[in-house]
Scaffold this motif. Structure first.
Motif, mmCIF file in Angstrom:
data_model
loop_
_atom_site.group_PDB
_atom_site.id
_atom_site.type_symbol
_atom_site.label_atom_id
_atom_site.label_comp_id
_atom_site.label_asym_id
_atom_site.label_seq_id
_atom_site.Cartn_x
_atom_site.Cartn_y
_atom_site.Cartn_z
ATOM 1 N N LEU A 76 0.750 -1.083 0.001
ATOM 2 C CA LEU A 76 0.040 0.024 0.010
ATOM 3 C C LEU A 76 0.673 1.263 -0.093
ATOM 4 N N LYS A 77 2.263 1.206 0.500
ATOM 5 C CA LYS A 77 3.060 2.476 0.278
ATOM 6 C C LYS A 77 3.266 2.849 -1.192
ATOM 7 N N VAL A 78 3.195 1.970 -2.125
ATOM 8 C CA VAL A 78 3.394 2.226 -3.448
ATOM 9 C C VAL A 78 2.701 3.449 -4.005
ATOM 10 N N GLY A 79 1.474 3.628 -3.257
ATOM 11 C CA GLY A 79 0.473 4.621 -3.857
ATOM 12 C C GLY A 79 0.552 6.023 -3.137
ATOM 13 N N GLU A 80 1.593 6.091 -2.258
ATOM 14 C CA GLU A 80 1.923 7.113 -1.441
ATOM 15 C C GLU A 80 2.119 8.282 -2.407
ATOM 16 N N ASP A 81 2.917 7.969 -3.267
ATOM 17 C CA ASP A 81 3.660 8.962 -4.164
ATOM 18 C C ASP A 81 2.843 9.606 -5.280
ATOM 19 N N ASN A 82 1.545 9.124 -5.152
ATOM 20 C CA ASN A 82 0.676 9.630 -6.293
ATOM 21 C C ASN A 82 0.284 11.269 -6.227
ATOM 22 N N SER A 83 0.179 11.948 -7.398
ATOM 23 C CA SER A 83 0.136 13.448 -7.605
ATOM 24 C C SER A 83 -1.286 13.830 -7.289
ATOM 25 N N VAL A 84 -2.144 13.229 -7.333
ATOM 26 C CA VAL A 84 -3.737 13.536 -7.234
ATOM 27 C C VAL A 84 -4.215 13.770 -5.905
ATOM 28 N N SER A 85 -3.674 12.994 -4.826
ATOM 29 C CA SER A 85 -4.138 13.150 -3.439
ATOM 30 C C SER A 85 -3.491 14.225 -2.906
#
Length: 604
Positions: free
Chosen positions: A442-451
């Motif tokens: 789940l840490k993979v999605g921490e760097d998304n630019s949308v949130s």
């Protein structure tokens, strides 16, 4: 002879036209006598007669054409009605009902009588409770009848189940006979609406050697068959259930291109390994996979495992811009179809992480009605965890997802995956509550630019929304939850991490305590965990609400004595409680390790 004016009918856009008379006729000219007219009559009359004959011939020709057209129409109508008579003699009587249907089938099908016999035998052979000897006799009779005609009969929809019966119930010799006959027609059968079930039955009931023969006939056509509406079920069944690791690699490398397929024996089914071996081919490979993924989405083939594997390779290695191009409305509508698989859940997570705000809302809408199934699924609950981590609009999350979780808490609590989801909602990424591999994924999605929202703020808002219904559920169903180790372990998690007033839940827990219940492991473990975290609140409630006599009765059990010892050890306890236990005579209670430890503590 002077031609008289003759009018024509008006065209679509013009007026009536009149032929102009010659100028001599207009001027009057010289009047001719009757004798002169009679002399000229024979030539003009001949012309008039010829024109009349032509006109009559044309009329006759038109009438003949009309008659032939009418006759053709009547013949076509008769053909459509397909009136078949019992004899060639007149008068002909038309057949009706089942007799008409049988006569039609006999005309269309050369092997009609054979199919009727085989189907009757099949009806007998598929009866439940039929003796094995009788069944084998029927199968051997069917084999005798269809011998040499298997390739012509297999494509008939009403005989597909006959071959499936032989493969399912027949001996190895009979299976070998059918497989050898059908081996050249595997690709055609896979594309057939009914033949695909026969191929799947062959894969299920044949030996490993025969299965390898079938695989050889499919080799080189995997990509073509995967894009076919019927054949993909055969390819996916073989890939998911029967293929070895080498065979899976061979099937997947067909999608990488012709040059990679030639060297398929040295490649891997995982694209990361192939890209390490051939880094210079990265652009061509990803472009091929990207175009294939778009075709899969357009055709709605995302529910198949082999397609999900290829799509996941594309999502793992393509750039975020390319992934955003793939996230279309058509893909978002198909997400509920593949969240229950390992590869599909990873694709859905990446759709949430890389999707825009509107696309995330569309994904939440597609989950409506599926949340309870996803929460109880070992792969689906991970998608919900990713959703709680990335969507900033927590109000919409509460209305769409959390509201549905609240309505089915009973089912979620009784499910292993459902309890994992509740622990993640209440405790977050605590290593004692969530597995380290899940946290890393789940840490993979921490760097998304949308949130944009702070993760801690988002988690707190979701915790405040889910805590009240979970607390009330645990308070009302405490006795049933403490009957089992797995459900009882949820109580300490709720007490330690949930937001809200814990007093009603702890009071219900104290009311449940007796000498018998304290000996059960779920109750003992829950008390031990709570006393290690919320010791002050639970200890105060026990000392305020429970009398000395009840506390001393707990010491009669080993686990009860340990619980009393933990209550006395956590902080300062009044002398009245200790004196009451001393007066009760702890040494006279049932001998146990807990009693001895408590006796030693009291005599310090």
């Amino acid at each position: 002879m002077v031609k008289t004016p003759r009018s024509r009918k008006a065209g679509k856009y013009g007026k009536k036209t009149v032929r102009k008379t010659p100028p001599a006729a207009k001027a009057g000219g010289v009047k001719k006598s009757k004798n002169s007219i009679k002399k000229q009559a024979p030539a003009s009359m001949k012309k008039a007669l010829v024109s009349k004959e032509l006109m009559e011939a044309l009329k006759e020709n038109r009438e003949k054409k009309k008659k032939t057209r009418e006759e053709n129409k009547t013949q076509d109508r008769r053909k459509k009605k397909r009136k078949i008579s019992t004899s060639d003699k007149e008068p002909k009587e038309a057949l009706k009902g089942k007799a008409l249907k049988k006569a039609r089938q006999a005309l269309d099908n050369q092997d009609y009588e054979l199919t009727v016999k085989v189907k009757k035998l099949w009806e007998k052979g598929r009866e439940k409770g039929l003796p094995v000897d009788k069944k084998q006799e029927i199968i051997s009779e069917i084999k005798r009848l269809i011998g040499g005609k298997v390739s012509s009969l297999i494509f008939k929809h009403d005989l597909a189940r006959v071959f499936q019966l032989i493969l399912r119930e027949g001996k190895s010799e009979q299976n070998t006979f059918i497989i050898e006959e059908l081996k050249p027609h595997v690709i055609e059968l896979s594309k057939s609406k009914y033949g695909k079930f026969t191929v799947k039955c062959m894969l299920k009931h044949c030996s490993v050697a025969q299965r390898n023969i079938i695989f050889k006939s499919l080799t080189g056509h995997v990509k073509q068959l995967t894009l076919h509406a019927h054949a993909i079920t055969v390819i996916d069944t073989f890939y998911n259930e029967y293929a070895k690791s080498s065979q899976r690699t061979e099937m997947v490398t067909e999608f990488y291109g012709k040059e990679f397929y030639i060297f398929r024996s040295s490649l891997s089914e995982h694209l990361s390994v192939v890209l390490q071996q051939y880094p210079e081919k990265r652009g061509a490979l990803l472009a091929e996979l990207l175009s294939l993924t778009q075709i899969f989405i357009e055709k709605g083939l995302t529910g198949y495992i082999i397609v999900q594997h290829l799509m996941l390779q594309c999502f793992l290695h393509c750039s975020p811009e390319n992934i955003q191009e793939l996230i279309s409305e058509k893909l978002l509508d198909q997400i509920p179809n593949f969240v229950h698989t390992k590869e599909g859940s990873k694709i859905a997570q990446r759709c949430l992480w890389y999707g825009k705000v509107k696309q995330r809302k569309l994904i939440m809408r597609t989950f409506k009605g599926h949340v309870k199934d996803m929460a109880c699924d070992p792969n689906g609950y991970l998608v919900l965890c990713a959703l709680f981590d990335c969507i900033d609009d927590t109000v919409q999350v509460r209305k769409t997802v959390l509201s549905e979780i609240q309505t089915c808490l009973d089912r979620i609590v009784m499910s292993i995956s459902g309890r994992k989801l509740l622990r993640y909602l209440i405790a977050g990424r605590e290593s004692s509550q969530t597995h380290c591999q899940v946290i890393e994924s789940l840490k993979v999605g921490e760097d998304n630019s949308v949130s944009k929202k702070d993760p801690e703020t988002r988690r707190r808002e979701i915790l405040n929304a889910i805590s009240p219904p979970v607390l009330s559920y645990c308070t009302e169903n405490l006795e049933s939850l403490l009957l089992d180790n797995s459900t009882g372990s949820l109580i300490p998690t709720v007490v330690e991490h949930a937001s809200g007033d814990m007093t009603p839940l702890l009071k219900a827990l104290i009311a449940h305590l007796t000498t018998e219940t304290m000996e059960s492991y779920p109750v003992h473990w829950a008390l031990k965990k709570i006393l290690n975290t919320e010791a002050n609140l639970l200890r105060d409630l026990i000392l305020d609400t429970v009398g000395p006599e009840t506390i001393s009765s707990w010491v009669n059990s080993n686990r009860g004595a340990w619980t009393v010892l933990r209550v006395l050890e956590r902080g300062e306890v009044g002398a009245s409680a200790k004196d009451a236990l001393k007066l009760a005579g702890v040494a006279s209670f049932t001998e146990s390790k807990g009693r001895d430890a408590l006796f030693e503590f009291l005599n310090r």
